[in-house]
Scaffold this motif. Structure first.
Motif, PDB file in Angstrom:
ATOM      1  N   PRO A 294       0.818  -1.209   0.000  1.00 16.91           N
ATOM      2  CA  PRO A 294       0.000   0.000   0.000  1.00 16.91           C
ATOM      3  C   PRO A 294       0.859   1.270   0.000  1.00 16.91           C
ATOM      4  O   PRO A 294       1.925   1.306   0.631  1.00 16.91           O
ATOM      5  CB  PRO A 294      -0.828  -0.107   1.279  1.00 16.91           C
ATOM      6  CG  PRO A 294      -0.013  -0.977   2.172  1.00 16.91           C
ATOM      7  CD  PRO A 294       0.662  -1.955   1.264  1.00 16.91           C
ATOM      8  N   TYR A 295       0.370   2.276  -0.711  1.00 16.89           N
ATOM      9  CA  TYR A 295       1.149   3.499  -0.893  1.00 16.89           C
ATOM     10  C   TYR A 295       1.073   4.400   0.333  1.00 16.89           C
ATOM     11  O   TYR A 295       0.002   4.627   0.895  1.00 16.89           O
ATOM     12  CB  TYR A 295       0.647   4.275  -2.112  1.00 16.89           C
ATOM     13  CG  TYR A 295       1.305   5.632  -2.244  1.00 16.89           C
ATOM     14  CD1 TYR A 295       2.631   5.745  -2.646  1.00 16.89           C
ATOM     15  CD2 TYR A 295       0.609   6.796  -1.921  1.00 16.89           C
ATOM     16  CE1 TYR A 295       3.249   6.985  -2.736  1.00 16.89           C
ATOM     17  CE2 TYR A 295       1.214   8.032  -2.014  1.00 16.89           C
ATOM     18  CZ  TYR A 295       2.535   8.121  -2.422  1.00 16.89           C
ATOM     19  OH  TYR A 295       3.147   9.339  -2.499  1.00 16.89           O
ATOM     20  N   GLU A 296       2.237   4.885   0.744  1.00 19.49           N
ATOM     21  CA  GLU A 296       2.330   5.932   1.754  1.00 19.49           C
ATOM     22  C   GLU A 296       3.517   6.814   1.386  1.00 19.49           C
ATOM     23  O   GLU A 296       4.608   6.303   1.128  1.00 19.49           O
ATOM     24  CB  GLU A 296       2.524   5.346   3.152  1.00 19.49           C
ATOM     25  CG  GLU A 296       2.630   6.407   4.245  1.00 19.49           C
ATOM     26  CD  GLU A 296       2.778   5.804   5.622  1.00 19.49           C
ATOM     27  OE1 GLU A 296       3.860   5.961   6.230  1.00 19.49           O
ATOM     28  OE2 GLU A 296       1.823   5.150   6.094  1.00 19.49           O
ATOM     29  N   GLU A 297       3.308   8.102   1.347  1.00 23.48           N
ATOM     30  CA  GLU A 297       4.365   9.014   0.971  1.00 23.48           C
ATOM     31  C   GLU A 297       5.558   8.859   1.905  1.00 23.48           C
ATOM     32  O   GLU A 297       5.405   8.826   3.117  1.00 23.48           O
ATOM     33  CB  GLU A 297       3.847  10.460   1.028  1.00 23.48           C
ATOM     34  CG  GLU A 297       4.649  11.461   0.218  1.00 23.48           C
ATOM     35  CD  GLU A 297       5.860  12.005   0.978  1.00 23.48           C
ATOM     36  OE1 GLU A 297       6.807  12.481   0.333  1.00 23.48           O
ATOM     37  OE2 GLU A 297       5.834  11.948   2.224  1.00 23.48           O
ATOM     38  N   SER A 298       6.736   8.682   1.336  1.00 25.98           N
ATOM     39  CA  SER A 298       8.027   8.606   2.035  1.00 25.98           C
ATOM     40  C   SER A 298       8.262   7.290   2.775  1.00 25.98           C
ATOM     41  O   SER A 298       9.209   7.185   3.541  1.00 25.98           O
ATOM     42  CB  SER A 298       8.228   9.783   3.004  1.00 25.98           C
ATOM     43  OG  SER A 298       7.503   9.616   4.196  1.00 25.98           O
ATOM     44  N   SER A 299       7.432   6.272   2.545  1.00 24.18           N
ATOM     45  CA  SER A 299       7.632   4.977   3.211  1.00 24.18           C
ATOM     46  C   SER A 299       7.635   3.847   2.193  1.00 24.18           C
ATOM     47  O   SER A 299       6.691   3.706   1.418  1.00 24.18           O
ATOM     48  CB  SER A 299       6.535   4.710   4.247  1.00 24.18           C
ATOM     49  OG  SER A 299       6.605   5.618   5.315  1.00 24.18           O
ATOM     50  N   THR A 300       8.705   3.054   2.210  1.00 25.99           N
ATOM     51  CA  THR A 300       8.786   1.835   1.408  1.00 25.99           C
ATOM     52  C   THR A 300       8.646   0.654   2.353  1.00 25.99           C
ATOM     53  O   THR A 300       9.429   0.515   3.299  1.00 25.99           O
ATOM     54  CB  THR A 300      10.133   1.749   0.663  1.00 25.99           C
ATOM     55  OG1 THR A 300      10.257   2.863  -0.228  1.00 25.99           O
ATOM     56  CG2 THR A 300      10.225   0.451  -0.124  1.00 25.99           C
ATOM     57  N   PHE A 301       7.654  -0.198   2.123  1.00 24.27           N
ATOM     58  CA  PHE A 301       7.370  -1.303   3.034  1.00 24.27           C
ATOM     59  C   PHE A 301       8.013  -2.599   2.550  1.00 24.27           C
ATOM     60  O   PHE A 301       8.299  -2.773   1.359  1.00 24.27           O
ATOM     61  CB  PHE A 301       5.862  -1.502   3.178  1.00 24.27           C
ATOM     62  CG  PHE A 301       5.166  -0.362   3.858  1.00 24.27           C
ATOM     63  CD1 PHE A 301       5.202  -0.230   5.234  1.00 24.27           C
ATOM     64  CD2 PHE A 301       4.501   0.603   3.120  1.00 24.27           C
ATOM     65  CE1 PHE A 301       4.579   0.832   5.870  1.00 24.27           C
ATOM     66  CE2 PHE A 301       3.874   1.671   3.739  1.00 24.27           C
ATOM     67  CZ  PHE A 301       3.909   1.784   5.111  1.00 24.27           C
ATOM     68  N   SER A 302       8.225  -3.504   3.491  1.00 24.01           N
ATOM     69  CA  SER A 302       8.680  -4.848   3.159  1.00 24.01           C
ATOM     70  C   SER A 302       7.465  -5.720   2.866  1.00 24.01           C
ATOM     71  O   SER A 302       6.445  -5.630   3.556  1.00 24.01           O
ATOM     72  CB  SER A 302       9.472  -5.447   4.320  1.00 24.01           C
ATOM     73  OG  SER A 302       9.680  -6.821   4.121  1.00 24.01           O
ATOM     74  N   SER A 303       7.586  -6.574   1.842  1.00 24.83           N
ATOM     75  CA  SER A 303       6.473  -7.458   1.485  1.00 24.83           C
ATOM     76  C   SER A 303       6.646  -8.868   2.041  1.00 24.83           C
ATOM     77  O   SER A 303       5.839  -9.743   1.752  1.00 24.83           O
ATOM     78  CB  SER A 303       6.342  -7.534  -0.044  1.00 24.83           C
ATOM     79  OG  SER A 303       7.509  -8.090  -0.622  1.00 24.83           O
ATOM     80  N   VAL A 304       7.694  -9.086   2.846  1.00 28.44           N
ATOM     81  CA  VAL A 304       7.930 -10.420   3.399  1.00 28.44           C
ATOM     82  C   VAL A 304       7.663 -10.418   4.906  1.00 28.44           C
ATOM     83  O   VAL A 304       7.546  -9.358   5.528  1.00 28.44           O
ATOM     84  CB  VAL A 304       9.378 -10.892   3.131  1.00 28.44           C
ATOM     85  CG1 VAL A 304       9.665 -10.918   1.647  1.00 28.44           C
ATOM     86  CG2 VAL A 304      10.396 -10.019   3.861  1.00 28.44           C
ATOM     87  N   ASP A 305       7.559 -11.593   5.465  1.00 29.77           N
ATOM     88  CA  ASP A 305       7.351 -11.740   6.909  1.00 29.77           C
ATOM     89  C   ASP A 305       8.705 -11.599   7.612  1.00 29.77           C
ATOM     90  O   ASP A 305       9.418 -12.581   7.790  1.00 29.77           O
ATOM     91  CB  ASP A 305       6.718 -13.091   7.206  1.00 29.77           C
ATOM     92  CG  ASP A 305       6.473 -13.321   8.687  1.00 29.77           C
ATOM     93  OD1 ASP A 305       6.702 -12.368   9.481  1.00 29.77           O
ATOM     94  OD2 ASP A 305       6.075 -14.428   9.068  1.00 29.77           O
ATOM     95  N   VAL A 306       9.045 -10.392   8.004  1.00 28.81           N
ATOM     96  CA  VAL A 306      10.376 -10.138   8.567  1.00 28.81           C
ATOM     97  C   VAL A 306      10.553 -10.753   9.953  1.00 28.81           C
ATOM     98  O   VAL A 306      11.681 -10.839  10.445  1.00 28.81           O
ATOM     99  CB  VAL A 306      10.681  -8.625   8.626  1.00 28.81           C
ATOM    100  CG1 VAL A 306      10.733  -8.023   7.235  1.00 28.81           C
ATOM    101  CG2 VAL A 306       9.664  -7.896   9.492  1.00 28.81           C
ATOM    102  N   LEU A 307       9.462 -11.173  10.593  1.00 30.63           N
ATOM    103  CA  LEU A 307       9.583 -11.826  11.888  1.00 30.63           C
ATOM    104  C   LEU A 307       9.762 -13.336  11.755  1.00 30.63           C
ATOM    105  O   LEU A 307       9.962 -14.028  12.753  1.00 30.63           O
ATOM    106  CB  LEU A 307       8.361 -11.519  12.763  1.00 30.63           C
ATOM    107  CG  LEU A 307       8.241 -10.055  13.207  1.00 30.63           C
ATOM    108  CD1 LEU A 307       6.984  -9.851  14.054  1.00 30.63           C
ATOM    109  CD2 LEU A 307       9.469  -9.620  13.990  1.00 30.63           C
ATOM    110  N   ASP A 308       9.689 -13.833  10.520  1.00 29.81           N
ATOM    111  CA  ASP A 308      10.033 -15.224  10.280  1.00 29.81           C
ATOM    112  C   ASP A 308      11.499 -15.433  10.637  1.00 29.81           C
ATOM    113  O   ASP A 308      12.340 -14.545  10.427  1.00 29.81           O
ATOM    114  CB  ASP A 308       9.791 -15.565   8.806  1.00 29.81           C
ATOM    115  CG  ASP A 308      10.214 -16.986   8.468  1.00 29.81           C
ATOM    116  OD1 ASP A 308       9.422 -17.904   8.714  1.00 29.81           O
ATOM    117  OD2 ASP A 308      11.345 -17.150   7.961  1.00 29.81           O
TER     118      ASP A 308
END
Length: 318
Positions: A122-136
């Motif tokens: 999902p789009y948010e100005e100035s934020s690039t999100f991770s699409s993986v389960d980083v808590l794995d």
């Protein structure tokens, strides 16, 4: 409000529900809350939106950290129950000082070039999100884990991936420090906004937009891009000057505000190199739309965005 991590996928903000609440009522709720199945989080609350009854927040400043004229007006409040969190992401601008006031908060950090499946949806100005389960465990074991206690401040270098999770009822305050390299990043953010809104704006639903993000009109997006180019030209004097600062240092800082001398004020610990365990070619999601894939291929590729911004800057100087 949302469900804590259960081992399958870190929830996104779009998976949560939202409601307005008086800040005093929220703090009183946190003091008595015993619900462990749902987390409650008042995150990313700008001090400018807090009224005059919360004077203790408006007196907060960062002068003790060597930042002059950075007071509460440039600060943001974060308060939440056990298990509440900020999803893993990269900030586009500046670096981040985050002061822990009450409770303990866990941070997981990865270097900027660590591949965590970057996505702008999902789009948010100035934020690039991770699409993986980083808590794995395969990702979490490669992260730098830091638990910050009351009275400590963590420094997040520019473009570092980070996830923050409250280990107990927590209150913290942060500010972002502007860097000269931000001028190029603002151009790239304007390009991203223009592209995402142009390709996704036809959809009737807005589930591709992060909660709280406002979608601007096409002529406004073009105006933002022109403004970013002009500001970059004024700040640097030439297209490439603003990228010559280099990246933030390859280390993290924990600041103890009770330190007596400047030498002991900051603990500096070098970070190890982390090999990437995420392979773009093997992890492409087959059910993603062509538009979504196109957006991520363009705006999440730093080389492409650097070339685009440089070309725009060069054209504007003619």
């Amino acid at each position: 409000m949302g469900k804590p991590y259960t081992g399958d996928q870190v929830p996104k903000e779009s998976d949560c529900s939202f409601k307005p609440q008086d800040l005093g009522e929220f703090f009183r709720f946190l003091a008595t809350n015993r619900d462990t199945k749902t987390f409650h989080y008042a995150g990313y609350t700008h001090f400018a939106t807090l009224n005059s009854t919360t004077q203790q927040f408006h007196t907060f400043d960062w002068s003790w950290a060597g930042l002059k004229d950075v007071g509460s007006s440039k600060s943001t409040l974060w308060a939440g129950s056990t298990g509440s969190f900020t999803p893993c992401h990269q900030d586009s601008y500046g670096c981040n000082l985050h002061a822990q006031i009450i409770g303990c908060k866990e941070w997981l950090l990865w270097p900027p070039d660590y591949d965590l499946g970057a996505t702008r949806l999902p789009y948010e100005e100035s934020s690039t999100f991770s699409s993986v389960d980083v808590l794995d465990k395969n990702y979490a074991k490669s992260a730098l884990r830091i638990v910050v206690s009351p009275g400590e401040v963590i420094f997040i270098p520019k473009h570092w991936w980070h996830l923050a999770r409250n280990l107990e009822t927590s209150v913290s305050i942060n500010t972002w420090i502007e860097l000269s390299t931000d001028s190029v990043d603002r151009i790239q953010e304007a390009i991203t906004r223009l592209l995402v809104c142009s390709l996704k704006g036809y959809e009737s639903s807005q589930d591709w937009v992060n909660p709280g993000e406002e979608i601007s009109k096409p002529h406004e997006n073009e105006m933002f891009l022109r403004q970013a180019i002009n500001q970059s030209n004024q700040a640097s004097g030439s297209p490439n000057m603003s990228r010559k600062d280099g990246e933030s240092e390859q280390c993290y800082f924990i600041v103890d505000k009770a330190a007596a001398t400047s030498d002991s004020f900051i603990q500096r610990i070098p970070l190890p190199k982390h090999p990437s365990s995420y392979k773009k070619s093997s992890q492409e999601q087959p059910d993603k739309s062509v538009v979504d894939t196109l957006i991520n291929l363009i705006v999440c590729d730093r080389d492409i965005m650097n070339k685009l911004s440089d070309k725009l800057l060069n054209s504007s100087l003619r």
